[in-house]
Design a protein around this motif. Structure first.
Motif, PDB file in Angstrom:
ATOM      1  N   SER A 306     -99.324 -60.584 -12.658  1.00 53.78           N
ATOM      2  CA  SER A 306     -98.761 -59.186 -11.933  1.00 53.78           C
ATOM      3  C   SER A 306    -100.244 -57.857 -11.424  1.00 53.78           C
ATOM      4  O   SER A 306    -101.261 -58.163 -11.806  1.00 53.78           O
ATOM      5  CB  SER A 306     -98.106 -58.079 -13.028  1.00 53.78           C
ATOM      6  N   ASP A 307    -100.339 -57.272 -10.155  1.00 54.47           N
ATOM      7  CA  ASP A 307    -101.270 -56.495  -9.408  1.00 54.47           C
ATOM      8  C   ASP A 307    -100.796 -55.345  -9.880  1.00 54.47           C
ATOM      9  O   ASP A 307    -101.572 -54.361  -9.764  1.00 54.47           O
ATOM     10  CB  ASP A 307    -101.513 -57.051  -8.337  1.00 54.47           C
ATOM     11  N   GLY A 308     -99.633 -54.666 -10.104  1.00 49.09           N
ATOM     12  CA  GLY A 308     -99.393 -53.372 -10.200  1.00 49.09           C
ATOM     13  C   GLY A 308     -97.202 -53.457 -10.766  1.00 49.09           C
ATOM     14  O   GLY A 308     -97.179 -54.807 -10.678  1.00 49.09           O
ATOM     15  N   LEU A 309     -96.593 -52.642 -10.820  1.00 48.24           N
ATOM     16  CA  LEU A 309     -95.723 -51.936 -11.739  1.00 48.24           C
ATOM     17  C   LEU A 309     -95.160 -51.382 -10.368  1.00 48.24           C
ATOM     18  O   LEU A 309     -95.441 -49.370 -10.714  1.00 48.24           O
ATOM     19  CB  LEU A 309     -95.878 -51.803 -12.947  1.00 48.24           C
ATOM     20  N   LEU A 310     -93.970 -51.266 -10.587  1.00 54.56           N
ATOM     21  CA  LEU A 310     -93.006 -50.137  -9.539  1.00 54.56           C
ATOM     22  C   LEU A 310     -91.786 -50.195 -10.584  1.00 54.56           C
ATOM     23  O   LEU A 310     -91.629 -51.091 -10.750  1.00 54.56           O
ATOM     24  CB  LEU A 310     -92.365 -50.813  -8.242  1.00 54.56           C
ATOM     25  N   GLU A 311     -91.909 -48.627 -10.966  1.00 55.13           N
ATOM     26  CA  GLU A 311     -90.856 -47.989 -11.885  1.00 55.13           C
ATOM     27  C   GLU A 311     -90.159 -47.631 -11.375  1.00 55.13           C
ATOM     28  O   GLU A 311     -90.412 -45.830 -10.828  1.00 55.13           O
ATOM     29  CB  GLU A 311     -91.589 -47.508 -13.197  1.00 55.13           C
ATOM     30  N   ALA A 312     -88.248 -46.950 -11.691  1.00 55.00           N
ATOM     31  CA  ALA A 312     -88.016 -45.815 -11.824  1.00 55.00           C
ATOM     32  C   ALA A 312     -86.936 -45.851 -12.710  1.00 55.00           C
ATOM     33  O   ALA A 312     -86.397 -46.692 -13.761  1.00 55.00           O
ATOM     34  CB  ALA A 312     -86.673 -46.585 -10.133  1.00 55.00           C
ATOM     35  N   GLU A 313     -87.369 -44.477 -13.417  1.00 51.00           N
ATOM     36  CA  GLU A 313     -86.187 -44.123 -14.328  1.00 51.00           C
ATOM     37  C   GLU A 313     -85.237 -42.895 -13.900  1.00 51.00           C
ATOM     38  O   GLU A 313     -84.717 -42.407 -12.693  1.00 51.00           O
ATOM     39  CB  GLU A 313     -87.282 -43.190 -15.586  1.00 51.00           C
ATOM     40  N   VAL A 314     -84.177 -43.863 -14.509  1.00 50.89           N
ATOM     41  CA  VAL A 314     -82.832 -43.001 -14.518  1.00 50.89           C
ATOM     42  C   VAL A 314     -82.042 -42.402 -15.105  1.00 50.89           C
ATOM     43  O   VAL A 314     -82.018 -42.737 -16.789  1.00 50.89           O
ATOM     44  CB  VAL A 314     -81.904 -43.354 -13.655  1.00 50.89           C
ATOM     45  N   PHE A 315     -81.386 -40.913 -15.249  1.00 51.29           N
ATOM     46  CA  PHE A 315     -81.439 -40.019 -16.638  1.00 51.29           C
ATOM     47  C   PHE A 315     -79.871 -39.225 -16.222  1.00 51.29           C
ATOM     48  O   PHE A 315     -80.044 -39.021 -14.221  1.00 51.29           O
ATOM     49  CB  PHE A 315     -81.843 -39.421 -17.390  1.00 51.29           C
ATOM     50  N   ASN A 316     -79.299 -38.418 -16.656  1.00 50.51           N
ATOM     51  CA  ASN A 316     -77.946 -38.234 -16.750  1.00 50.51           C
ATOM     52  C   ASN A 316     -77.530 -37.055 -17.243  1.00 50.51           C
ATOM     53  O   ASN A 316     -76.374 -36.705 -17.752  1.00 50.51           O
ATOM     54  CB  ASN A 316     -76.532 -39.398 -16.856  1.00 50.51           C
ATOM     55  N   PRO A 317     -78.067 -36.119 -17.321  1.00 51.77           N
ATOM     56  CA  PRO A 317     -77.980 -34.973 -18.475  1.00 51.77           C
ATOM     57  C   PRO A 317     -77.388 -33.963 -18.040  1.00 51.77           C
ATOM     58  O   PRO A 317     -76.532 -33.514 -19.528  1.00 51.77           O
ATOM     59  CB  PRO A 317     -79.800 -33.811 -17.836  1.00 51.77           C
ATOM     60  N   SER A 318     -76.488 -33.913 -16.890  1.00 56.29           N
ATOM     61  CA  SER A 318     -75.663 -33.304 -16.620  1.00 56.29           C
ATOM     62  C   SER A 318     -74.982 -33.748 -16.006  1.00 56.29           C
ATOM     63  O   SER A 318     -73.419 -32.964 -15.155  1.00 56.29           O
ATOM     64  CB  SER A 318     -76.191 -32.434 -15.296  1.00 56.29           C
ATOM     65  N   GLY A 319     -74.147 -35.188 -16.363  1.00 56.10           N
ATOM     66  CA  GLY A 319     -72.789 -35.857 -15.160  1.00 56.10           C
ATOM     67  C   GLY A 319     -73.603 -36.155 -14.214  1.00 56.10           C
ATOM     68  O   GLY A 319     -72.549 -36.834 -13.836  1.00 56.10           O
ATOM     69  N   ILE A 320     -74.598 -35.756 -13.857  1.00 58.52           N
ATOM     70  CA  ILE A 320     -74.980 -36.993 -11.446  1.00 58.52           C
ATOM     71  C   ILE A 320     -76.918 -37.361 -12.479  1.00 58.52           C
ATOM     72  O   ILE A 320     -77.599 -36.486 -12.871  1.00 58.52           O
ATOM     73  CB  ILE A 320     -75.801 -35.284 -11.047  1.00 58.52           C
ATOM     74  N   PRO A 321     -76.560 -38.488 -11.739  1.00 58.35           N
ATOM     75  CA  PRO A 321     -78.073 -39.384 -12.413  1.00 58.35           C
ATOM     76  C   PRO A 321     -78.632 -39.013 -11.250  1.00 58.35           C
ATOM     77  O   PRO A 321     -78.603 -38.386  -9.746  1.00 58.35           O
ATOM     78  CB  PRO A 321     -77.536 -40.499 -11.554  1.00 58.35           C
ATOM     79  N   TYR A 327     -95.428 -45.929  -9.198  1.00 64.74           N
ATOM     80  CA  TYR A 327     -96.028 -47.013  -8.509  1.00 64.74           C
ATOM     81  C   TYR A 327     -98.060 -47.196  -9.567  1.00 64.74           C
ATOM     82  O   TYR A 327     -98.481 -46.015  -9.341  1.00 64.74           O
ATOM     83  CB  TYR A 327     -96.362 -48.278  -7.288  1.00 64.74           C
ATOM     84  N   GLU A 328     -97.931 -48.050  -9.787  1.00 63.63           N
ATOM     85  CA  GLU A 328     -99.034 -48.312 -10.598  1.00 63.63           C
ATOM     86  C   GLU A 328    -100.076 -49.294 -10.020  1.00 63.63           C
ATOM     87  O   GLU A 328     -99.063 -50.435  -9.843  1.00 63.63           O
ATOM     88  CB  GLU A 328     -98.359 -48.038 -12.351  1.00 63.63           C
ATOM     89  N   ASP A 329    -101.596 -48.951  -9.921  1.00 64.17           N
ATOM     90  CA  ASP A 329    -101.587 -50.244  -9.574  1.00 64.17           C
ATOM     91  C   ASP A 329    -103.211 -51.003 -10.363  1.00 64.17           C
ATOM     92  O   ASP A 329    -103.192 -49.923 -11.261  1.00 64.17           O
ATOM     93  CB  ASP A 329    -102.922 -50.030  -8.367  1.00 64.17           C
ATOM     94  N   TYR A 330    -102.949 -52.125 -11.231  1.00 61.80           N
ATOM     95  CA  TYR A 330    -102.917 -52.340 -12.624  1.00 61.80           C
ATOM     96  C   TYR A 330    -104.995 -52.712 -12.359  1.00 61.80           C
ATOM     97  O   TYR A 330    -105.591 -52.415 -13.058  1.00 61.80           O
ATOM     98  CB  TYR A 330    -102.922 -53.626 -12.831  1.00 61.80           C
ATOM     99  N   ALA A 331    -105.665 -52.986 -10.736  1.00 62.64           N
ATOM    100  CA  ALA A 331    -107.055 -52.547 -11.013  1.00 62.64           C
ATOM    101  C   ALA A 331    -107.576 -51.152 -10.943  1.00 62.64           C
ATOM    102  O   ALA A 331    -109.160 -51.690 -11.267  1.00 62.64           O
ATOM    103  CB  ALA A 331    -107.030 -53.371  -9.091  1.00 62.64           C
ATOM    104  N   THR A 332    -106.426 -50.806 -10.101  1.00 59.48           N
ATOM    105  CA  THR A 332    -107.509 -49.025 -10.255  1.00 59.48           C
ATOM    106  C   THR A 332    -107.215 -47.994 -11.014  1.00 59.48           C
ATOM    107  O   THR A 332    -107.623 -47.515 -11.665  1.00 59.48           O
ATOM    108  CB  THR A 332    -107.094 -48.191  -9.033  1.00 59.48           C
ATOM    109  N   GLY A 333    -105.529 -48.072 -11.909  1.00 59.80           N
ATOM    110  CA  GLY A 333    -104.825 -47.715 -12.929  1.00 59.80           C
ATOM    111  C   GLY A 333    -104.382 -46.421 -12.569  1.00 59.80           C
ATOM    112  O   GLY A 333    -103.978 -45.276 -12.901  1.00 59.80           O
ATOM    113  N   ASN A 334    -104.050 -46.625 -11.049  1.00 60.57           N
ATOM    114  CA  ASN A 334    -103.445 -45.030 -10.441  1.00 60.57           C
ATOM    115  C   ASN A 334    -102.282 -45.007 -10.831  1.00 60.57           C
ATOM    116  O   ASN A 334    -101.710 -46.408 -10.342  1.00 60.57           O
ATOM    117  CB  ASN A 334    -104.026 -44.981  -8.322  1.00 60.57           C
TER     118      ASN A 334
END
Length: 538
Positions: A306-321, A327-334
């Motif tokens: 892996s050279d990077g990680l694409l991450e999506a987080e979904v939550f449902n606090p009020s009944g509406i997602p 995106y995290e670049d492993y080489a730079t840490g950005n």
């Protein structure tokens, strides 16, 4: 969902060209060809399917989209095989549809048309139904192919992301009117929307006008639009609890990833964007407040690391997602914020849309995914996907995971690969009333269609080359005409191979002595030479 129809004379969309005594040449147009697999449930009536698809193509032509049937399965067995579908059997057909499209047209490509005598036994008045963004639609036969064709076009518009039906009287002329006696019109916004999804599920071609009525060998009439696509199916009902036991519960279907795709429509542009779609096997329930994380590991150079990680987080606090993506670049840490869209997919019928499988779409700069490359516009990457929830209180704090998929590859497809079809070329014949269409990449007998009408058939050579004489361009009038050459035999696992092209049937241009479609200095030189020699047109 109740589908729709209108009777209208066959009419191919024509681009009229302005001709005058200055350089004149037609501009290129981008046309999208989408492969279609037809499944006929048990002994359902399939007698009008071909005519109905032709009618659907007439309707979709206003959006520059053509459907090409590459395989027909009859009988197709689903449920109790009685030719009628319950809603549950329809969902079974849709789930099987993704897998068959994956095998036939390539991962993430193609559309599926399922024909059933009764498409929804729980609602006998329904003529067809679809789920927003799902590639499989279900339609009933109709003795009137015009009517059935409108139903097919309407349902495919749902599959291509139009997530509504219209019922107001003032919308009766719309293709999205929710009854079978509606019209075929599309708004500019609707055309733009379905074209975006059609490009993901099909192939786009730049249709460069050619002039087969001129006495010379003509250039290719269709050039593949360069784009980047990759997809992978992930098994349904494969969730695992943190104690290692399998877990199946429709209430947690939103954790279960069933397909992921990546699409980059313009990879050669420095500012190109990528669309990453994650399709889920369920909805985010209003009462659930759990956070779910979806991860895509990115390998930019194919070394399996892996050279990077694409991450999506979904939550449902009020009944509406709602949620976010980064995106995290492993080489730079950005870590970079990217856009997250949550599509609440719907099953459509004559009433309010019903929530069904959700999907996530991440929009981001393509360079984040592909990284630097030696060949501009030729990205390569691998990806692997997984998901997990945070702790589930009612389950003793355990978490729920969809294990990582195998790597899947996203790259510019090579010519001749699955669903990447050869170009067609044209040439003139001694008989001015005829022209030759030729190409390669087919096997056995093939048919030729111009604007959806059959005009000839022949046999490809053992090496796959084909050539056939058909009526010349002026026979079809001015404007642009789409050509389809398709194998007759669709029994191969990948269906029938096909090629597309286009020509422009321009009438002779006054003073165009050289026959190149323009009036310029070359014509003046030819005129002068003819005058000096006393030969040719003057």
């Amino acid at each position: 969902m109740r589908s729709l129809t209108i009777n209208r004379p066959i009419c191919a969309a024509i681009m009229l060209l302005s001709l005058c005594c200055m350089p004149t040449v037609a501009s290129a147009a981008e046309h999208i060809v989408v492969p279609v697999v037809v499944n006929v449930v048990d002994s359902s009536d399939a007698s009008q399917v071909e005519a109905a698809v032709a009618r659907a193509n007439e309707i979709l032509d206003q959006a520059g989209i053509s459907l090409v049937v590459v395989k027909t399965n009859q009988p197709f067995n689903v449920g109790d095989n009685d030719g009628d579908l319950t809603y549950a059997e329809g969902e079974e057909a849709q789930e099987a549809g993704r897998q068959e499209l994956d095998n036939t047209c390539g991962a993430g490509k193609g559309l599926k048309l399922t024909i059933a005598d009764d498409c929804w036994t729980e609602d006998p008045t329904t003529a067809g139904w679809a789920i927003h963004r799902n590639p499989t639609v279900v339609v009933e036969p109709d003795a009137d192919p015009q009517k059935m064709g409108r139903t097919v076009a309407h349902e495919f518009c749902h599959a291509l992301t139009l997530d509504y039906d219209k019922y107001a009287a003032e919308d009766a002329n719309s293709i999205m009117y929710g009854y079978t006696d509606g019209g075929t019109e599309m708004t500019e916004d609707e055309i733009e929307e379905i074209r975006k999804q059609a490009k993901k599920r099909g192939w786009a071609f730049n249709l460069e006008p050619v002039f087969p009525d001129r006495p010379s060998t003509m250039p290719s009439g269709a050039e593949r639009v360069l784009d980047v696509h990759g997809a992978v199916l992930d098994g349904c009902d494969d969730l695992v609890l943190s104690d290692g036991t399998g877990f199946i519960d429709p209430m947690f279907g939103f954790v279960d990833i069933i397909e992921t795709s990546v699409f980059i429509p313009s990879p050669i542009e420095p500012t190109s964007t990528a669309s990453v779609e994650i399709h889920l096997d369920g909805t985010f329930m209003p009462h659930q407040t759990l956070a779910t994380v979806y991860e895509i590991e990115i390998d930019q150079n194919g070394d399996g690391i892996s050279d990077g990680l694409l991450e999506a987080e979904v939550f449902n606090p009020s009944g509406i997602p709602e949620g976010f993506a980064l995106y995290e670049d492993y080489a730079t840490g950005n870590m970079t914020d990217v856009q997250l869209l949550i599509h609440e997919n719907h099953a459509h019928d004559r009433g309010p849309a019903v929530l069904d499988n959700h999907s996530l779409e991440i929009i981001m700069p393509a360079e984040m995914l592909t990284g630097p490359t030696d060949i501009p516009g030729m990205p390569f990457l691998n990806a692997a996907i997984s998901s997990y929830t945070t702790e589930i209180p009612e389950m003793g704090g355990m978490s729920l995971t969809d294990p990582p998929s195998d790597w899947f590859t996203i790259a510019v497809p090579e010519p001749g690969s699955t669903c990447c079809h050869p170009e067609i070329t044209f040439s003139a014949l001694p008989d001015p009333a005829m022209m030759r269409i030729q190409g390669c990449g087919l096997t056995g007998e093939f048919e030729v269609y111009i604007d959806g009408m059959p005009v000839g058939m022949s046999q490809a050579s053992p090496a796959g080359y084909f050539a056939v004489a058909v009526p010349s361009a002026p026979s079809f009038g001015p404007g642009e005409h789409l050509v389809l050459v398709r194998e007759i035999d669709d029994s191969a696992p990948t269906g029938a191979a096909y090629a597309v092209g286009a020509f422009t049937g321009l009438p002779p241009i006054p003073a165009d002595i050289t026959g190149d479609g323009m009036v310029d200095m070359q014509d003046l030189a030819e005129l002068a030479a003819n005058w000096l020699m006393g030969t040719g047109p003057m």
